[in-house]
Design a protein around this motif. Sequence first.
Motif: not given
Length: 398
Positions: A92-98, A105-116
């Motif tokens: 993720l490059q921001n915490h807005f809509i996208v 979606a990542a949480r529903r499918h068990g995909v790890p998340v990086v956020a900048t």
Amino acid sequence: MGTDTYPPDVNGAALFTACLARGLAQRGVDVHLLCPSPEGAPGVERVEGVVEHRLRSMSSLVHASVRLALPPGAPGHLDRLMKRLRPDVVHLQNHFIVGRLLLGAARRHGVPVVATNHFTPENLFAYLHCPPALRGALGAYAWRDLVRVYSAADHVTTPTRIAAQLLVNKGFRRPVEAVSCGTDLRRFQPLRGGEAERAAARSAARRRLGVPDRPTLVFVGRLDAEKNITDLIEALPHITVADAQLVVAGSGSQRRRLAALAAERGVADRVHLLGHVPNADLPDVYHSGDVFTIAGTAELQSIATLEAMAGGLPVVAANALALPHLVRPGHNGYLYQPGAAADLAKYVSEILAAPEERARMGEAARRRAAGHDHQASCARYEEIYRDLARRRTPPPER
């Protein structure tokens, strides 16, 4: 990768995201990117190795160049993408809509998340026309919202240690890694040769830009309120080197105000507002200058400053937020207190009046920029992705 701002948007977060996505693609990473469509209609295309999934969008109404993705139907679309692509990691490059949609979606499918994080509330105030009296409350709410969203990520980054500490100070209780936005050291390089050859090359760059051949301050960036470009114009009449001029590359909401201020201060003939300069021509902008000046007070790093340093320019910058991370006073430039245009003028005058010292500072700036190689940033993010992918857990039972 998901972002609410991406080229043709012109801002630091959009530029970083594009450079990272395309840099990773060049390294063999299979990169899919979600962002709003610049025209409104959705579509998919491959650009410089990156598969861009443009989501249906609408005007934000608060800024001509900002568009908002439309959420209806998006969660189902993202679920289908997740099943088809089976990504190793989401960034993720921001915490807005996208960002929020992709995080869900990542949480529903068990995909790890990086956020900048590229965000500070000051970036919003001018767009929202927020009265100064409300900015404290709005800023506090914006930070709480960011902390809440990013607390769901597995790994959080931001461009500098100063920006990381700011996030912690605002209530984030997890580790934050500083990973530089980086700059392309091969593309942004100092002028070569002796002083005579460098002077001739600077003159040629000025001719290509259509500005006079004079001692030149350069700024590259958006012409928006938090950039405080008024400081640069206010300083110009106080610079003691004759005929010094300011070259500004960028577009934004403050253009008319800046032109009017230049006329009021009697320096309209020495302030050149170039408007948007194509990315391919940016090296010419830096090569036209003798010193880079930046007055912004909401910079979490400043890609433009890195580019200028890589191009061998000394820097005079506001002593605010993360700019001191790049500028070491007396070494590769100077810092001044925001709003103190007379001090800004004094430091610029010293640099312009001393060619040998200016060259020394420019060389020091290039060496300092070398620690922010874009390739190193791409490599670090690839390491983060691989580490998270190895530790990936299966999605919850549905």
